[in-house]
Design an enzyme around this catalytic site. Structure first.
Site, PDB file in Angstrom:
ATOM      1  N   HIS A  62       2.949 -10.521  -3.626  1.00 29.26           N
ATOM      2  CA  HIS A  62       3.256  -9.869  -5.106  1.00 29.26           C
ATOM      3  C   HIS A  62       4.808  -9.720  -4.975  1.00 29.26           C
ATOM      4  O   HIS A  62       5.449  -8.762  -4.098  1.00 29.26           O
ATOM      5  CB  HIS A  62       2.764  -8.339  -5.067  1.00 29.26           C
ATOM      6  CG  HIS A  62       1.027  -8.427  -4.993  1.00 29.26           C
ATOM      7  ND1 HIS A  62       0.419  -8.226  -6.322  1.00 29.26           N
ATOM      8  CD2 HIS A  62       0.153  -8.373  -3.925  1.00 29.26           C
ATOM      9  CE1 HIS A  62      -0.852  -8.307  -5.856  1.00 29.26           C
ATOM     10  NE2 HIS A  62      -0.867  -8.252  -4.620  1.00 29.26           N
TER      11      HIS A  62
ATOM     12  N   ARG B 186       6.593  -9.304  -7.524  1.00 28.94           N
ATOM     13  CA  ARG B 186       6.967  -8.139  -8.316  1.00 28.94           C
ATOM     14  C   ARG B 186       8.052  -8.734  -9.881  1.00 28.94           C
ATOM     15  O   ARG B 186       8.691  -8.058 -10.388  1.00 28.94           O
ATOM     16  CB  ARG B 186       7.813  -7.205  -7.789  1.00 28.94           C
ATOM     17  CG  ARG B 186       6.922  -6.449  -6.565  1.00 28.94           C
ATOM     18  CD  ARG B 186       5.800  -5.926  -6.898  1.00 28.94           C
ATOM     19  NE  ARG B 186       5.197  -5.125  -5.804  1.00 28.94           N
ATOM     20  CZ  ARG B 186       3.951  -4.850  -5.795  1.00 28.94           C
ATOM     21  NH1 ARG B 186       2.880  -5.420  -6.871  1.00 28.94           N
ATOM     22  NH2 ARG B 186       3.245  -4.108  -4.832  1.00 28.94           N
TER      23      ARG B 186
ATOM     24  N   ASP C 221      -1.260 -10.338   1.436  1.00 31.55           N
ATOM     25  CA  ASP C 221      -1.162  -9.550   0.286  1.00 31.55           C
ATOM     26  C   ASP C 221       0.115  -8.587   0.364  1.00 31.55           C
ATOM     27  O   ASP C 221       0.144  -7.265   0.406  1.00 31.55           O
ATOM     28  CB  ASP C 221      -2.490  -8.412   0.507  1.00 31.55           C
ATOM     29  CG  ASP C 221      -2.824  -7.863  -0.854  1.00 31.55           C
ATOM     30  OD1 ASP C 221      -2.068  -7.644  -1.739  1.00 31.55           O
ATOM     31  OD2 ASP C 221      -3.763  -6.915  -0.721  1.00 31.55           O
TER      32      ASP C 221
HETATM   33  O1  DOR Z   1      -2.874  -2.387  -2.059  1.00 31.00           O
HETATM   34  C1  DOR Z   1      -2.840  -2.929  -3.062  1.00 31.00           C
HETATM   35  N1  DOR Z   1      -1.582  -3.420  -3.563  1.00 31.00           N
HETATM   36  N2  DOR Z   1      -3.797  -3.764  -3.796  1.00 31.00           N
HETATM   37  C2  DOR Z   1      -3.806  -4.402  -4.838  1.00 31.00           C
HETATM   38  O2  DOR Z   1      -4.890  -4.789  -5.391  1.00 31.00           O
HETATM   39  C3  DOR Z   1      -2.555  -4.584  -5.477  1.00 31.00           C
HETATM   40  C4  DOR Z   1      -1.351  -4.344  -4.705  1.00 31.00           C
HETATM   41  C5  DOR Z   1      -0.061  -4.340  -5.296  1.00 31.00           C
HETATM   42  O3  DOR Z   1       0.317  -5.109  -6.100  1.00 31.00           O
HETATM   43  O4  DOR Z   1       0.648  -3.258  -5.018  1.00 31.00           O
HETATM   44 ZN    ZN Z   2      -2.881  -7.922  -3.521  1.00 29.54          ZN
END
Ligand code: DOR
Ligand code: ZN
Length: 410
Positions: free
Chosen positions: A44, A46, A294
Site C-alpha cells: 500500500h 498510498r 502487506d
Molecule cells: O491492516 C491493514 N491495513 N489491512 C488492510 O486491509 C488495509 C491496510 C491499509 O491499507 O492500511
Molecule cells: Zn493489504
C-alpha cells in the site's frame, strides 16, 4: 553489462553473473548469496491521496532496501482506484515519482471492486494484475459484502480471466463482534472482534464461488488454521485457489499486543502461536503460494491513537526478507521456499515477465532493526529492536544499488 563475480548460489556454488545493463559495472560479491529480485505481491504505497504516509519515492527506496524489485500495489487509495480515469491518474503519478526517485521499480496495480463500477472491468483488464475485493471493511472505503455483488464479480472476473484477490473477513461477523466489544480501548480485543470465524466464513464463501464460476482466486493474508484447512482442500480438489501469508502473522502473535499496543493492530489481526506454527507448516507443505508484506504504512502519531481511533496496518517491506532469513537460520523455512514464496510463486501467479534483477544477500550478517535506517516515510516498524540474521547488501536493477544498512544507502 553488470558483472557480479564470486557470488554463491543458495546451494553454495560459486557463480559469475552477467546482467544486461546500460551501465558497465563490476562487483566482487565474495561472501554474498544470490537471490532473484524479490516480488512483493501486496503493498500500500498510498498514492494518490495519502502521500504523507508513503509515496513511490520512499516506497521504491524501501523496496530496494528490502531486496524487492517488483511490487503490486493495492487500490484502497484516496480516492479508491475504481475507474479507468483514476487508474490512469495513479499510473501517471507513479511514473513521475519513480522518475524523481531515479529507481525503475517494476510494479503492477490492483483495481478496486465496487458494485457500482463493474462496467469498467473489461476496459482495465489488460492494465491491472487483478481485482481486489474487500469482503470485510478495512482501511479506506472499499467494501463488497453483499452476496449478489460477490456472485456477480466472481462470475465477471472468470469471464474476463481476471484474478480476484480477496480480503477475506466476513463483515457481518465483524459487526456483530464489534457491537459486543463496543467502546473498548483494549487493543487485544481486535483479535476477537476480527475473529478467526470471520476469516474462515469469508474464505468458505469465496471458495464456494470459485466452485461455481471457476474464478482464479488469490486469498490475501491467510492467518488462521481454519482458512488453511479450507485452502488445502480446495487445492486438492484442483480449484484455482492461491494463498498468501504475511510476515506479521508469521513473526508476531497476540502476545505482542502487550509491547506493541496499537502498533500491532492490523487486518486481519494477530493470531495465536498455534496459528503461527500452522502457517509455517503450510509453507512447508506447499499450501501457501506467496509472501506479501502487506506494507501498510501509517504515521506514528496515527498509530499511537487509542484503540478504536488508531488505523490498522504495519509497514513491512524492509524487514520481510531479514525475518525470513532469520527463520531460515532457525530451521523454520528453507531458502528454496523463501525464493518460491517471494519470487517464483508470485511471478507464476501474476504471469509477470522474467527480469534479470538480482539481490545479493549477506546470510550470516546480524543486525538490529533500527527505525532510523528505514526508508519508509512512516519511520517505524513493529520489529524495531529485533536482531535479525541475513540482510540484503546489493540490489541489481538498472544498476548496482548498495542497500546494506551498514553501507551506503539506496
Ligand atoms: O491492516 C491493514 N491495513 N489491512 C488492510 O486491509 C488495509 C491496510 C491499509 O491499507 O492500511
Ligand atoms: Zn493489504
Amino acid at each position: 553489462m553488470i558483472t557480479i563475480s564470486q557470488a554463491r548460489t543458495i546451494e553454495g556454488e560459486l557463480t559469475t553473473l552477467e546482467i544486461p545493463s546500460q551501465v558497465t559495472e563490476t562487483l566482487d560479491a565474495t561472501g554474498l548469496t544470490v537471490f532473484p529480485g524479490l516480488i512483493d505481491p501486496h503493498v500500500h504505497f498510498r498514492i494518490p491521496g495519502q502521500a504523507y504516509k508513503e509515496d513511490w519515492i520512499t516506497g521504491a527506496q524501501a523496496s530496494l532496501r528490502g531486496g524487492y524489485t517488483t511490487v503490486l500495489d493495492m487500490p484502497n487509495n484516496v480516492p479508491a482506484c475504481i475507474t479507468p480515469a483514476r487508474l490512469a491518474d495513479k499510473i501517471s503519478q507513479i511514473e513521475s515519482q519513480l522518475k524523481t526517485a531515479g529507481i525503475p521499480l517494476h510494479y503492477g496495480l490492483y483495481f478496486g471492486a465496487d458494485r457500482h463500477h463493474f462496467q469498467h472491468l473489461h476496459e482495465v483488464r489488460d492494465q491491472v494484475v487483478g481485482v481486489k475485493v474487500f469482503m470485510g471493511s478495512s482501511t479506506g472505503d472499499l467494501l463488497m459484502d453483499d452476496e449478489s455483488s460477490l456472485h456477480a464479480i466472481f462470475a465477471l472476473c472468470a469471464k474476463l480471466n481476471l484474478l480476484v484477490a480477496v480480503h477475506a473477513e466476513d463483515e457481518c461477523e465483524i459487526q456483530a463482534q464489534r457491537a459486543h466489544f463496543a467502546g473498548t480501548t483494549d487493543v487485544s480485543c481486535h483479535s476477537k472482534i476480527r475473529s478467526p470465524k470471520a476469516a474462515e466464513k469469508a474464505v468458505k464463501f469465496a471458495i464456494d464461488l470459485v466452485r461455481l464460476y471457476g474464478t482464479r482466486l488469490y486469498i490475501l493474508h491467510v492467518s488462521t488454521q481454519g482458512e488453511l484447512a479450507q485452502i488445502q482442500k480446495a487445492k486438492q480438489e484442483g480449484l484455482p485457489v492461491f494463498a498468501e501469508v504475511c510476515p506479521h502473522h508469521l513473526f508476531l502473535s497476540e502476545a505482542d499486543y502487550a509491547t506493541l499496543g496499537t502498533r500491532g493492530q492490523m487486518n486481519p489481526p494477530l493470531r495465536t502461536l498455534e496459528d503461527q506454527a500452522a502457517l509455517f507448516q503450510a509453507i512447508a507443505a506447499g499450501v501457501i503460494d506467496t509472501i506479501g508484506s502487506d506494507h501498510a504504512p501509517h504515521t506514528m502519531a496515527e498509530k499511537d491513537l487509542p484503540y478504536g481511533q488508531a488505523p490498522s496496518g504495519v509497514p513491512g517491506i524492509e524487514t520481510t526478507l531479514p525475518l525470513l532469513l532469520t527463520a531460515y537460520h532457525q530451521g523454520k523455512i528453507t531458502l528454496a521456499n523463501i525464493i518460491r514464496l517471494t519470487h517464483s510463486g508470485p511471478r507464476a501467479l501474476f504471469q509477470l515477465p522474467h527480469y534479470p534483477d538480482v539481490v545479493l544477500v549477506d546470510l550470516p550478517a546480524e543486525r538490529t532493526v533500527h527505525a532510523e535506517h528505514l526508508k519508509t516515510k512512516c519511520g517505524w516498524s513493529p520489529f524495531t529492536g529485533k536482531v535479525l540474521k541475513g540482510w540484503p547488501e546489493y540490489v541489481i536493477l538498472d544498476k548496482i544499488y548498495p542497500v546494506g544498512h551498514g553501507r551506503q544507502s539506496a
